[in-house]
Design a protein around this motif. Structure first.
Motif, PDB file in Angstrom:
ATOM      1  N   ASP A   1       0.805  -1.227   0.000  1.00 53.90           N
ATOM      2  CA  ASP A   1       0.000   0.000   0.000  1.00 53.90           C
ATOM      3  C   ASP A   1       0.834   1.270   0.000  1.00 53.90           C
ATOM      4  OD1 ASP A   1       1.027  -0.078   2.545  1.00 53.90           O
ATOM      5  OD2 ASP A   1      -0.895   0.154   3.580  1.00 53.90           O
ATOM      6  N   GLY A   2       2.150   1.137  -0.049  1.00 52.66           N
ATOM      7  CA  GLY A   2       2.999   2.323  -0.015  1.00 52.66           C
ATOM      8  C   GLY A   2       3.078   2.960   1.355  1.00 52.66           C
ATOM      9  N   GLN A   3       2.630   2.250   2.369  1.00 54.29           N
ATOM     10  CA  GLN A   3       2.701   2.755   3.737  1.00 54.29           C
ATOM     11  C   GLN A   3       3.353   1.690   4.629  1.00 54.29           C
ATOM     12  OE1 GLN A   3      -0.886   4.899   5.081  1.00 54.29           O
ATOM     13  NE2 GLN A   3      -1.631   4.813   2.975  1.00 54.29           N
TER      14      GLN A   3
ATOM     15  N   ILE B   1       9.065  -3.946  -4.660  1.00 54.63           N
ATOM     16  CA  ILE B   1       9.390  -2.530  -4.465  1.00 54.63           C
ATOM     17  C   ILE B   1      10.890  -2.345  -4.287  1.00 54.63           C
ATOM     18  CG2 ILE B   1       9.175  -2.586  -1.944  1.00 54.63           C
ATOM     19  CD1 ILE B   1       7.785   0.158  -2.126  1.00 54.63           C
ATOM     20  N   CYS B   2      11.378  -1.202  -4.745  1.00 48.19           N
ATOM     21  CA  CYS B   2      12.758  -0.775  -4.496  1.00 48.19           C
ATOM     22  C   CYS B   2      12.698   0.489  -3.649  1.00 48.19           C
ATOM     23  CB  CYS B   2      13.481  -0.490  -5.808  1.00 48.19           C
ATOM     24  SG  CYS B   2      15.186   0.097  -5.591  1.00 48.19           S
ATOM     25  N   SER B   3      13.403   0.490  -2.528  1.00 51.50           N
ATOM     26  CA  SER B   3      13.509   1.681  -1.675  1.00 51.50           C
ATOM     27  C   SER B   3      14.926   2.230  -1.769  1.00 51.50           C
ATOM     28  CB  SER B   3      13.171   1.347  -0.222  1.00 51.50           C
ATOM     29  OG  SER B   3      11.806   0.998  -0.090  1.00 51.50           O
ATOM     30  N   TRP B   4      15.047   3.546  -1.607  1.00 52.14           N
ATOM     31  CA  TRP B   4      16.367   4.168  -1.729  1.00 52.14           C
ATOM     32  C   TRP B   4      16.495   5.364  -0.795  1.00 52.14           C
ATOM     33  CZ3 TRP B   4      16.511   9.280  -3.207  1.00 52.14           C
ATOM     34  CH2 TRP B   4      15.390   9.773  -3.872  1.00 52.14           C
ATOM     35  N   VAL B   5      17.737   5.676  -0.453  1.00 52.50           N
ATOM     36  CA  VAL B   5      18.053   6.857   0.354  1.00 52.50           C
ATOM     37  C   VAL B   5      19.315   7.504  -0.201  1.00 52.50           C
ATOM     38  CG1 VAL B   5      16.990   6.066   2.512  1.00 52.50           C
ATOM     39  CG2 VAL B   5      19.356   5.455   2.008  1.00 52.50           C
ATOM     40  N   GLN B   6      19.420   8.793  -0.016  1.00 58.90           N
ATOM     41  CA  GLN B   6      20.695   9.476  -0.199  1.00 58.90           C
ATOM     42  C   GLN B   6      21.231   9.807   1.183  1.00 58.90           C
ATOM     43  OE1 GLN B   6      20.905  13.509  -1.726  1.00 58.90           O
ATOM     44  NE2 GLN B   6      22.873  13.138  -2.732  1.00 58.90           N
TER      45      GLN B   6
END
Length: 278
Positions: A91-93, A136-141
């Protein structure tokens, strides 16, 4: 006076060299989702082992797969030096499995973060192509608080059934990392559900841009495959969990961590660790 000046500049020089030669311990770890049918390997028993493993191997940044929100919170509560970023794939949450990224909160600031789904419509939840599940792929800088150096970290879990989905996922990953990170240094980790012979792995490895840390080191510690199935697949040699980097990162060490406890395993995958230098 001259001696004092020489000493000062010598110390300053070595401080600059140490900053320039900064090393990071990064990894990828499929946690195995909290499945009540995993008799003998329930999360309630594995959770403290997983937390101890992460702490002992002293990861600076760790990409995880399959973790449900309660699992991620368990790890965070056990390891107050770490926090994580990631959203639920359903759900993107908070619903469903995450591709969460753990990092040392005292060491890094998060400058940017985001997510995209492995599908033809990556901006919204849903399965892609012939995939069995949402992926899903999650990312951070991240920015190192001391050196001020910045880099991106991407983490993913490919579908376990859809062959077309895995092929297309690699093409999407290459596109998205270039769009998001541009020419900045990047790390990409994940369970690709495919070894070195798979087409989707080779799309990444042969891109001329993403480099597999396994292939960069002289002596990879690969005495096992990376999937153990809680001990029932110990003879497998295939590596399906990977750590890629872009320039100017280089890899110094790479290894599969075959930690176990009383004949049991923290997960049905082994974590993979790499020491990289920026």
């Amino acid at each position: 006076m001259a001696v004092k000046k020489i000493t000062f500049f010598t110390i300053a020089f070595f401080c600059v060299v140490l900053v320039q030669a900064q090393s990071l311990v990064v990894g990828t770890f499929n946690l195995r989702y909290d499945n009540p049918r995993d008799t003998g390997n329930l999360w309630v028993n594995r959770a403290p082992i997983v937390a101890s493993l992460i702490q002992f191997h002293d990861f600076d940044v760790l990409g995880t797969q399959e973790g449900l929100r309660n699992q991620l919170d368990d790890i965070k509560n056990a390891l107050p030096d770490y926090t994580y970023y990631g959203i639920g794939r359903d759900d993107g949450q908070a619903k469903g499995e995450h591709s969460a990224i753990f990092y040392k909160s005292a060491k890094f600031n998060v400058l940017k973060s985001g997510d995209f789904w492995l599908s033809a419509t990556p901006e919204k939840p849903g399965p892609g192509w012939d995939a069995h599940l949402n992926r899903i792929c999650s990312w951070v800088q991240l920015q190192d608080k001391k050196s001020k150096r910045k880099f991106y970290f991407f983490n993913v879990h490919y579908d376990h059934q859809g062959v077309q989905a895995r092929r297309e996922s690699s093409l999407l990953i290459l596109k998205k990392i270039k769009e998001i990170a541009g020419n900045d240094p990047a790390v990409f980790t994940g369970d690709l559900n495919g070894g070195h012979d798979s087409e989707w792995y080779q799309s990444l490895s042969n891109s001329g841009w993403l480099k597999d840390t396994y292939k960069q080191v002289a002596h990879p510690y690969a005495n096992n495959g990376s999937f153990n199935s809680f001990g029932t697949a110990l003879q497998r040699t295939e590596i399906i969990d990977h750590i890629f980097i872009t320039a100017p990162f280089t890899a110094q060490k790479w290894g599969i961590l075959s930690d176990h406890y009383h004949g049991k395993y923290p997960s049905d995958h082994y974590p993979v660790l790499a020491v990289i230098k920026l």
